[in-house]
Motif scaffolding. Structure first.
Motif, mmCIF file in Angstrom:
data_model
loop_
_atom_site.group_PDB
_atom_site.id
_atom_site.type_symbol
_atom_site.label_atom_id
_atom_site.label_comp_id
_atom_site.label_asym_id
_atom_site.label_seq_id
_atom_site.Cartn_x
_atom_site.Cartn_y
_atom_site.Cartn_z
ATOM 1 N N TYR A 158 9.558 10.639 10.854
ATOM 2 C CA TYR A 158 9.478 9.611 9.811
ATOM 3 C C TYR A 158 8.302 8.697 10.129
ATOM 4 C CZ TYR A 158 10.346 5.587 6.895
ATOM 5 O OH TYR A 158 10.182 4.568 5.984
ATOM 6 N N ALA A 159 7.571 8.326 9.086
ATOM 7 C CA ALA A 159 6.484 7.361 9.247
ATOM 8 C C ALA A 159 6.508 6.402 8.079
ATOM 9 C CB ALA A 159 5.133 8.067 9.323
ATOM 10 N N SER A 160 6.125 5.171 8.323
ATOM 11 C CA SER A 160 5.982 4.217 7.227
ATOM 12 C C SER A 160 4.606 4.387 6.603
ATOM 13 C CB SER A 160 6.167 2.786 7.722
ATOM 14 O OG SER A 160 5.106 2.435 8.581
ATOM 15 N N SER A 161 4.475 3.967 5.372
ATOM 16 C CA SER A 161 3.196 4.089 4.666
ATOM 17 C C SER A 161 2.069 3.426 5.440
ATOM 18 C CB SER A 161 3.309 3.464 3.271
ATOM 19 O OG SER A 161 4.288 4.132 2.513
ATOM 20 N N ASP A 162 2.343 2.266 6.035
ATOM 21 C CA ASP A 162 1.313 1.540 6.779
ATOM 22 C C ASP A 162 0.797 2.342 7.966
ATOM 23 O OD1 ASP A 162 1.559 -0.551 5.031
ATOM 24 O OD2 ASP A 162 2.797 -1.784 6.360
ATOM 25 N N GLU A 163 1.680 3.123 8.590
ATOM 26 C CA GLU A 163 1.270 3.905 9.752
ATOM 27 C C GLU A 163 0.313 5.027 9.373
ATOM 28 O OE1 GLU A 163 4.852 3.819 12.922
ATOM 29 O OE2 GLU A 163 5.405 4.610 10.943
ATOM 30 N N LEU A 164 0.322 5.432 8.110
ATOM 31 C CA LEU A 164 -0.549 6.518 7.665
ATOM 32 C C LEU A 164 -1.703 6.026 6.804
ATOM 33 C CD1 LEU A 164 2.208 9.112 6.679
ATOM 34 C CD2 LEU A 164 0.981 8.913 8.851
ATOM 35 N N ALA A 165 -1.788 4.713 6.627
ATOM 36 C CA ALA A 165 -2.757 4.159 5.683
ATOM 37 C C ALA A 165 -4.198 4.302 6.150
ATOM 38 C CB ALA A 165 -2.441 2.691 5.415
ATOM 39 N N SER A 166 -4.443 4.298 7.441
ATOM 40 C CA SER A 166 -5.813 4.268 7.944
ATOM 41 C C SER A 166 -6.531 5.598 7.803
ATOM 42 C CB SER A 166 -5.819 3.847 9.413
ATOM 43 O OG SER A 166 -5.212 4.846 10.207
#
Length: 197
Positions: A158-166
């Protein structure tokens, strides 16, 4: 993608290591963050285990996926459902909306024939707005595939959107979970292939 069927048939012909792995992302647009984790899993499966993953999105099924019954599916939607049914292993990418999986994502599995995914290896990933959604994997996705008697690997991602935003590399904790999940999934796929031989 113009034709799910064309890509899926070519994947069947190649049959890397004799296994057909399908990544299915429950997103209705591209690019989508839920696909990022599936692509990362696919890259590890290929480099570490020589297993090729064909990735399909909900959007590949087109609007025909909204048919009430399987008989009402158009060709694109039917191809996607059949690709899932004929896979030797599934990598699931699920966006989290309103604390659950999207309705059309669930609808795809409402169209899957009962029993067809029995003993099928499944790796679960999900992306949500924050940590409060992280239990969707355990409380909603795992029971869904439990109904089908599929073999979900014990490690989910599981990942939050912020963790994949970069768009950069995965955070170390997510990367570690992904590597562990890939090992478990590849072992199940190998066992399935050995039992079929």
């Amino acid at each position: 993608m113009d034709s799910v069927r064309g890509d899926w048939l070519s994947a069947q012909e190649v049959g890397v290591n004799g296994s057909r792995i399908v990544g299915f992302c429950g997103n209705s647009w591209r690019p989508a963050r839920s696909r990022v984790l599936v692509e990362a899993v696919a890259a590890d499966l290929l480099t570490q285990h020589a297993l090729k993953t064909d990735i399909l999105d909900l959007v590949d099924a087109g609007q025909g996926i909204a048919a009430f019954t399987r008989n009402g599916l158009d060709d694109r939607a039917r191809d996607l459902v059949e690709a899932i049914e004929h896979a030797d292993g599934l990598v699931i990418g699920c966006p989290v909306f309103q604390g659950s999986y999207p309705g059309l994502f669930k609808h795809v599995f409402d169209l899957i024939k009962p029993g067809v995914l029995r003993n099928r290896p499944v790796l679960l990933t999900a992306v949500g707005g924050g940590l409060r959604h992280s239990l969707v994997v355990e409380h909603q996705l795992r029971p869904l595939f439990g109904f089908f008697e599929a073999c979900t690997v014990s490690t989910a991602i599981y990942a939050s959107s912020d963790e994949l935003a970069s768009g950069g590399p995965l955070a170390p904790m997510i990367a570690a979970r992904l590597a562990n999940a890939v090992e478990q999934f590849a072992a199940l796929v190998g066992d399935r292939r050995a039992n079929a031989a």
